[in-house]
Design an enzyme around this catalytic site. Sequence first.
Site, short mmCIF file in Angstrom:
data_model
loop_
_atom_site.label_atom_id
_atom_site.label_comp_id
_atom_site.label_asym_id
_atom_site.label_seq_id
_atom_site.Cartn_x
_atom_site.Cartn_y
_atom_site.Cartn_z
N THR A 1 0.89 -1.09 0.03
CA THR A 1 -0.03 -0.06 -0.13
C THR A 1 0.85 1.15 -0.06
O THR A 1 0.46 2.13 -0.71
CB THR A 1 -0.82 -0.07 1.22
OG1 THR A 1 -1.87 -0.95 1.03
CG2 THR A 1 -1.78 1.36 1.54
N SER B 1 1.43 -7.36 -1.01
CA SER B 1 2.31 -8.32 -0.53
C SER B 1 1.24 -9.84 -0.40
O SER B 1 2.09 -10.82 0.07
CB SER B 1 2.65 -7.97 1.09
OG SER B 1 1.47 -7.99 1.83
N THR C 1 1.52 -4.48 4.16
CA THR C 1 1.26 -4.89 5.48
C THR C 1 0.63 -6.33 5.65
O THR C 1 0.99 -7.19 6.85
CB THR C 1 0.30 -4.00 6.49
OG1 THR C 1 -0.79 -3.84 5.63
CG2 THR C 1 1.02 -2.60 6.32
N ASP C 2 0.04 -6.75 4.61
CA ASP C 2 -0.83 -7.83 4.90
C ASP C 2 -0.15 -9.04 5.22
O ASP C 2 -0.43 -10.09 6.29
CB ASP C 2 -1.61 -8.17 3.51
CG ASP C 2 -2.72 -7.15 3.54
OD1 ASP C 2 -2.85 -6.48 4.36
OD2 ASP C 2 -3.24 -7.23 2.37
N1 ASP Z 1 -2.69 -5.24 0.27
C1 ASP Z 1 -1.89 -4.30 0.68
C2 ASP Z 1 -0.41 -5.33 0.78
O1 ASP Z 1 -0.34 -5.98 1.87
C3 ASP Z 1 -2.07 -3.89 2.14
C4 ASP Z 1 -0.96 -2.97 2.73
O2 ASP Z 1 0.18 -2.84 2.44
O3 ASP Z 1 -1.33 -2.32 3.75
O4 ASP Z 1 0.47 -5.35 -0.13
#
Ligand code: ASP
Length: 338
Positions: free
Chosen positions: A17, A59, A93-94
Amino acid sequence: MNQTYKKKILLLTTGGTIASGPTNEGLAPVLNGDKLLSLLGPASNGYSITVRDILSLDSSNIQPEEWKLIARSTASAFSSQEGYDGVVITHGTDTMAYTASILSFMLRNPPIPVVITGSQLPIFHPLTDALENLRTAFAMAASGIRGVFVAFNRKIILGTRAVKVRTTGFDAFESVNSPCAAWIDGTGLRVNHDAIPLVFDPFSLEDHICGSVFLLKLTPGLDPGIFDMLGKMNYRGIVIEAFGLGGLHFIRRDLISKLQMTSELGITVVVCSQCLYERSDFSIYQAGQKALEQGVLQGFDMTTEAAVTKLMWALGKTEDLQEVRRLFSQSLFGEVVI
Ligand code: ASP
């Protein structure tokens, strides 16, 4: 002329993100590291930063192949010729907690700090948390403290203890069953040295991992036939998130006898708890002791992410199941209190 030394940091970008923007198919990574730094602005001026864009992925798409690439790219910064003081990795973050855990095992005894960060809102968003998270990550990367860490919401968490606990809140990561390694306050970076394992040994890249590890979350009445399926699919490791302090059902649907079958097939089984906090201990209840009698390994206070990745790492190092047990049963970078 008074020239102050600027800490030399390698910034590796992988997407997430933090680097995302709107596309026809929803948010997806579109920004490179140079763009991230230009949006970070003056906060990056205190460091001498080299950027390497190694991936541009949500991710959810980061898998063992990508872990290996990230580990090798990070390790390339460790040679003395490069002279880096730290590495910052931007990441979605995922699955960040999985990447942070596996890097803690693949990068044994890193000579400099390795800090993973990301954000809940893209960096270009007016309310983004990305700037704060990057600032925190750079401060930790410049700290000289050896290890793999997650930086988020002004907290630094051991890579093996980070768990994503919120889908949108900025305080998205918790340090589970262990205090934070450091945090930012009005005095700057405050390091909790007691929470960080001391690293003395030389670095080694241990990036051979076995991806055939299955995570099974127990539900009441789960059909024991699932273990036959996993055996047929050639899984070499199973992590079972069992109930509470530690128990599996054995009346009517007997999971315990299936554990015996899995061990005969040479599958290593780790049992841990569905509860996020505190230790599991399968020796307390009959329903747990029966599992221990089948030779399963205990996760104790490990996060599920750490248990899964540590088993992948141990199975990748050796085919000798006794050696897998030995490797799993020690704390490598603060992931477990034995
Ligand atoms: N879907 C995103 C990822 O994990 C979520 C994030 O980065 O907060 O790449």
